[in-house]
Design an enzyme around this catalytic site. Structure first.
Site, mmCIF file in Angstrom:
data_model
loop_
_atom_site.group_PDB
_atom_site.id
_atom_site.type_symbol
_atom_site.label_atom_id
_atom_site.label_comp_id
_atom_site.label_asym_id
_atom_site.label_seq_id
_atom_site.Cartn_x
_atom_site.Cartn_y
_atom_site.Cartn_z
ATOM 1 N N ARG A 93 71.876 -18.673 -32.859
ATOM 2 C CA ARG A 93 71.027 -19.167 -31.628
ATOM 3 C C ARG A 93 69.753 -18.125 -31.829
ATOM 4 O O ARG A 93 69.947 -16.799 -31.779
ATOM 5 C CB ARG A 93 71.621 -19.177 -30.373
ATOM 6 C CG ARG A 93 72.504 -20.342 -30.272
ATOM 7 C CD ARG A 93 72.011 -21.637 -30.100
ATOM 8 N NE ARG A 93 72.842 -23.004 -30.003
ATOM 9 C CZ ARG A 93 73.356 -23.458 -30.932
ATOM 10 N NH1 ARG A 93 73.252 -23.287 -32.249
ATOM 11 N NH2 ARG A 93 74.239 -24.458 -30.631
ATOM 12 N N GLU A 124 62.370 -22.881 -30.394
ATOM 13 C CA GLU A 124 62.184 -23.827 -31.326
ATOM 14 C C GLU A 124 62.168 -25.290 -30.470
ATOM 15 O O GLU A 124 61.831 -26.236 -31.642
ATOM 16 C CB GLU A 124 63.443 -23.915 -32.141
ATOM 17 C CG GLU A 124 64.828 -24.185 -31.590
ATOM 18 C CD GLU A 124 65.852 -24.021 -32.480
ATOM 19 O OE1 GLU A 124 66.677 -25.042 -32.715
ATOM 20 O OE2 GLU A 124 66.319 -22.894 -33.164
#
Length: 332
Positions: free
Chosen positions: A235, A264
């Site tokens: 992550r 992101e």
């Protein structure tokens, strides 16, 4: 049952439709290209449940909106659930279920691909040769055999990475708050600071919680071996990107390979090739020749996508049949 599938791409539809055809009582799948957010909650109108992916927003406000529409379940087609407000879901009586472990080798192999590409500069060599440049300057790597690799998170993916690296002849160190007995047959469990100080390569394979956000920060980067490589396929928010940029600028960090990025959401899984990307931090990362970024594709194999679809349908059947769901993050 009607299921709204958010952030749906062609490949999601292909594998979900394939799995749905095997169902004795197929689900009515409503595919939405849009990601789930407060602005798109209404797309779940008339649905019994929704299916979401890593960058869909499932916070308290979104869950309240879903609850008002009569949605009874949130089904993640991924292992991580940091994007879901679990406490809010429990209060609203909404089942949250995930795919806890799908083809860990897929992510592990992508991790190795990042390491190998960064180390031997194959991405740069490919472009050079296509342009008729056969010079080797700037392509010098290291022999992985005999090097020390630190694996943060020794779950199924971390174990798969360790097995591959063990085959390369690497010394493998592991850190995990919940030590793995299986890992001790492959490598050595150590504390985090020791792992950072001893490793030529550090790779992250742990879930994201509020307690480990920016696990790799400026201080931890300072503990790493000068010139070490950092890999993250877990992550994005596990590393402090701004601190990593400083470490790259000072030459403290030798190379960075990431398949995830902490901001992101607005980038990954979209075609932004004709847009101006106004994320200055991301753009700064892309200026370094020793940085390799892929767009969250570690999971992206036919085997993994088929397993994700199958397990998601097993979870959906638990809601449809009113039975206990073994993959529930939180039962309603």
């Amino acid at each position: 049952m009607r299921i709204a599938v958010f952030s749906a791409h062609t490949y999601d539809k292909d594998f979900f439709d394939e799995a749905n055809r095997r169902e004795p009582a197929p689900f009515d799948l409503i595919y939405q290209e849009a990601s789930l957010s407060l602005q798109t909650v209404a797309f779940a109108q008339g649905c019994d449940a929704i299916c979401v992916f890593v960058n869909d927003v499932v916070n308290a406000s979104v869950l309240e909106g879903l609850h008002k529409l009569g949605v009874k379940g949130v089904f993640l087609r991924c292992a991580g659930f940091n994007n879901v407000d679990i406490d809010a879901a429990q209060k609203l009586g909404i089942l949250v279920a995930r795919v806890p472990a799908y083809a860990p080798e897929a992510v592990a192999e992508h991790t190795i691909a990042l390491i190998m590409t960064l180390n031997r500069h194959t991405h740069r060599a490919y472009n050079r040769v296509r342009e008729g440049n056969f010079m080797l300057n700037g392509l010098l790597g290291m022999t992985l055999h005999g090097k020390t690799v630190g694996i943060i998170g020794t779950g199924k993916i971390g174990l798969a990475v360790a097995r591959i690296l063990n085959g390369f002849g690497c010394r493998v160190l592991g850190f995990d708050p919940m030590p793995s007995t299986e890992f001790t047959a492959i490598g050595e469990m150590v504390d985090l600071d020791s792992l950072l100080a001893r490793s030529d390569i550090v790779t992250l394979h742990c879930p994201l919680f509020e307690g480990n956000r920016h696990l790799i920060d400026r201080h931890k980067l300072g503990l790493m071996k000068p010139g070490a490589m950092l890999i993250n396929t877990s992550r994005g928010a596990l590393i402090d990107t701004r601190a990593v940029i400083l470490a790259l600028k000072s030459r403290r960090l030798g190379a960075l390979g990431i398949d995830v990025y902490e901001e992101e959401n607005e980038l990954f899984f979209h075609d932004r090739s004709s847009d101006i990307i106004d994320d200055d931090v991301f753009q700064r990362l892309m200026t370094f020749p020793n940085v390799l970024v892929t767009g969250h594709q570690g999971f992206f194999t036919t085997d993994a996508l088929r397993e994700i679809a199958d397990v998601t349908f097993q979870n959906l059947n638990c809601l449809a049949n009113g039975t206990s769901c073994p993959n529930a993050v939180m039962n309603a």
